[in-house]
Design a protein around this motif. Structure first.
Motif, PDB file in Angstrom:
ATOM      1  N   GLY A 187       0.828  -1.199   0.000  1.00 56.48           N
ATOM      2  CA  GLY A 187       0.000   0.000   0.000  1.00 56.48           C
ATOM      3  C   GLY A 187       0.861   1.247   0.000  1.00 56.48           C
ATOM      4  N   GLY A 188       0.263   2.346   0.387  1.00 57.45           N
ATOM      5  CA  GLY A 188       0.984   3.619   0.413  1.00 57.45           C
ATOM      6  C   GLY A 188       0.943   4.304  -0.944  1.00 57.45           C
ATOM      7  N   PRO A 189       1.326   5.576  -0.964  1.00 60.27           N
ATOM      8  CA  PRO A 189       1.281   6.358  -2.212  1.00 60.27           C
ATOM      9  C   PRO A 189       2.406   5.962  -3.170  1.00 60.27           C
ATOM     10  N   ARG A 190       2.068   5.308  -4.262  1.00 57.61           N
ATOM     11  CA  ARG A 190       3.084   4.831  -5.203  1.00 57.61           C
ATOM     12  C   ARG A 190       3.767   5.973  -5.953  1.00 57.61           C
ATOM     13  N   ASP A 191       3.166   7.167  -5.971  1.00 54.99           N
ATOM     14  CA  ASP A 191       3.858   8.298  -6.589  1.00 54.99           C
ATOM     15  C   ASP A 191       5.024   8.756  -5.711  1.00 54.99           C
ATOM     16  N   LEU A 192       4.986   8.457  -4.435  1.00 58.28           N
ATOM     17  CA  LEU A 192       6.058   8.801  -3.505  1.00 58.28           C
ATOM     18  C   LEU A 192       7.002   7.627  -3.270  1.00 58.28           C
ATOM     19  N   LEU A 193       6.453   6.437  -3.201  1.00 65.99           N
ATOM     20  CA  LEU A 193       7.242   5.239  -2.923  1.00 65.99           C
ATOM     21  C   LEU A 193       7.748   4.655  -4.236  1.00 65.99           C
ATOM     22  N   LYS A 194       8.918   5.108  -4.649  1.00 59.19           N
ATOM     23  CA  LYS A 194       9.545   4.669  -5.893  1.00 59.19           C
ATOM     24  C   LYS A 194      10.990   4.301  -5.599  1.00 59.19           C
ATOM     25  N   PRO A 195      11.570   3.390  -6.393  1.00 56.13           N
ATOM     26  CA  PRO A 195      12.975   3.044  -6.178  1.00 56.13           C
ATOM     27  C   PRO A 195      13.860   4.289  -6.183  1.00 56.13           C
ATOM     28  N   GLY A 196      14.738   4.384  -5.190  1.00 48.90           N
ATOM     29  CA  GLY A 196      15.654   5.511  -5.073  1.00 48.90           C
ATOM     30  C   GLY A 196      15.144   6.641  -4.197  1.00 48.90           C
ATOM     31  N   ALA A 197      13.854   6.642  -3.871  1.00 48.43           N
ATOM     32  CA  ALA A 197      13.281   7.716  -3.050  1.00 48.43           C
ATOM     33  C   ALA A 197      13.687   7.537  -1.596  1.00 48.43           C
ATOM     34  N   LYS A 198      14.102   8.626  -0.955  1.00 47.25           N
ATOM     35  CA  LYS A 198      14.376   8.615   0.483  1.00 47.25           C
ATOM     36  C   LYS A 198      13.082   8.987   1.189  1.00 47.25           C
ATOM     37  N   VAL A 199      12.593   8.084   2.054  1.00 49.13           N
ATOM     38  CA  VAL A 199      11.276   8.264   2.660  1.00 49.13           C
ATOM     39  C   VAL A 199      11.276   7.892   4.141  1.00 49.13           C
ATOM     40  N   THR A 200      10.226   8.342   4.796  1.00 48.49           N
ATOM     41  CA  THR A 200       9.872   7.903   6.144  1.00 48.49           C
ATOM     42  C   THR A 200       8.459   7.363   6.047  1.00 48.49           C
ATOM     43  N   VAL A 201       8.267   6.113   6.465  1.00 47.15           N
ATOM     44  CA  VAL A 201       6.941   5.511   6.430  1.00 47.15           C
ATOM     45  C   VAL A 201       6.567   5.029   7.829  1.00 47.15           C
ATOM     46  N   THR A 202       5.283   5.072   8.114  1.00 41.24           N
ATOM     47  CA  THR A 202       4.770   4.498   9.355  1.00 41.24           C
ATOM     48  C   THR A 202       3.747   3.438   8.984  1.00 41.24           C
ATOM     49  N   GLY A 203       3.605   2.463   9.843  1.00 41.48           N
ATOM     50  CA  GLY A 203       2.659   1.389   9.599  1.00 41.48           C
ATOM     51  C   GLY A 203       2.920   0.248  10.553  1.00 41.48           C
ATOM     52  N   ARG A 204       2.618  -0.965  10.069  1.00 37.66           N
ATOM     53  CA  ARG A 204       2.805  -2.122  10.936  1.00 37.66           C
ATOM     54  C   ARG A 204       3.180  -3.355  10.122  1.00 37.66           C
ATOM     55  N   VAL A 205       3.930  -4.228  10.758  1.00 38.56           N
ATOM     56  CA  VAL A 205       4.346  -5.490  10.153  1.00 38.56           C
ATOM     57  C   VAL A 205       3.155  -6.447  10.163  1.00 38.56           C
ATOM     58  N   GLN A 206       2.985  -7.174   9.076  1.00 38.69           N
ATOM     59  CA  GLN A 206       1.918  -8.172   8.957  1.00 38.69           C
ATOM     60  C   GLN A 206       2.558  -9.454   8.436  1.00 38.69           C
ATOM     61  N   ARG A 207       3.231 -10.183   9.322  1.00 38.85           N
ATOM     62  CA  ARG A 207       4.028 -11.356   8.932  1.00 38.85           C
ATOM     63  C   ARG A 207       3.220 -12.457   8.257  1.00 38.85           C
ATOM     64  N   ASP A 208       1.940 -12.605   8.574  1.00 40.52           N
ATOM     65  CA  ASP A 208       1.142 -13.689   8.013  1.00 40.52           C
ATOM     66  C   ASP A 208       0.478 -13.343   6.685  1.00 40.52           C
ATOM     67  N   LEU A 209       0.804 -12.196   6.111  1.00 44.93           N
ATOM     68  CA  LEU A 209       0.206 -11.758   4.858  1.00 44.93           C
ATOM     69  C   LEU A 209       0.919 -12.420   3.679  1.00 44.93           C
ATOM     70  N   LEU A 210       0.157 -13.066   2.799  1.00 44.82           N
ATOM     71  CA  LEU A 210       0.724 -13.666   1.590  1.00 44.82           C
ATOM     72  C   LEU A 210       0.788 -12.604   0.500  1.00 44.82           C
ATOM     73  N   THR A 211       1.899 -12.554  -0.221  1.00 41.49           N
ATOM     74  CA  THR A 211       2.045 -11.591  -1.308  1.00 41.49           C
ATOM     75  C   THR A 211       2.591 -12.284  -2.541  1.00 41.49           C
ATOM     76  N   THR A 212       2.593 -11.566  -3.653  1.00 40.75           N
ATOM     77  CA  THR A 212       3.169 -12.079  -4.887  1.00 40.75           C
ATOM     78  C   THR A 212       4.670 -11.845  -4.937  1.00 40.75           C
ATOM     79  N   CYS A 213       5.217 -11.117  -3.983  1.00 43.86           N
ATOM     80  CA  CYS A 213       6.651 -10.841  -3.925  1.00 43.86           C
ATOM     81  C   CYS A 213       7.354 -11.986  -3.195  1.00 43.86           C
ATOM     82  N   GLN A 214       8.569 -12.251  -3.563  1.00 44.40           N
ATOM     83  CA  GLN A 214       9.302 -13.382  -3.014  1.00 44.40           C
ATOM     84  C   GLN A 214      10.327 -12.968  -1.956  1.00 44.40           C
ATOM     85  N   GLN A 215      10.197 -11.761  -1.418  1.00 44.60           N
ATOM     86  CA  GLN A 215      11.177 -11.304  -0.436  1.00 44.60           C
ATOM     87  C   GLN A 215      10.573 -10.239   0.458  1.00 44.60           C
TER      88      GLN A 215
END
Length: 103
Positions: free
Chosen positions: A63-91
């Motif tokens: 989630g989050g704003p993809r216009d801000l969250l791009k490779p190379g961007a320096k950011v500060t994000v807040t949220g929470r870890v969701q270890r049991d969430l299945l995703t299409t990403c492998q890492q």
């Protein structure tokens, strides 16, 4: 009546989609909900090995704003870890982004 069948996990989450609400728990007693914005991460966003997967300090940004969250961007994000969430990403450990800002 037929016996109850336990639910099975759904499809993996698309990391470019909106963050999902926390899973509901069965009633029968008080539950504690972690406060919003429980964890803050700072750093530079990197690309994952799968398309549209973004990482920050080995956390997979969900989630989050993809216009801000791009490779190379320096950011500060807040949220929470969701270890049991299945995703299409492998890492990365899934991290549900609640807020994001440059910096």
């Amino acid at each position: 009546s037929s016996p109850a069948v336990p639910p099975t996990p759904g499809d993996p989450v698309d990391p470019t989609g909106p963050a999902l609400p926390p899973p509901t728990r069965p009633s029968g007693g008080p539950t504690k909900t972690p406060p919003a914005g429980g964890t803050t991460l700072n750093g530079t966003v990197t690309s994952g090995v799968e398309p549209n997967c973004l990482l920050l300090d080995n956390y997979l940004l969900i989630g989050g704003p993809r216009d801000l969250l791009k490779p190379g961007a320096k950011v500060t994000v807040t949220g929470r870890v969701q270890r049991d969430l299945l995703t299409t990403c492998q890492q990365g450990t899934p991290f549900l982004v609640e807020t994001a800002r440059r910096g």
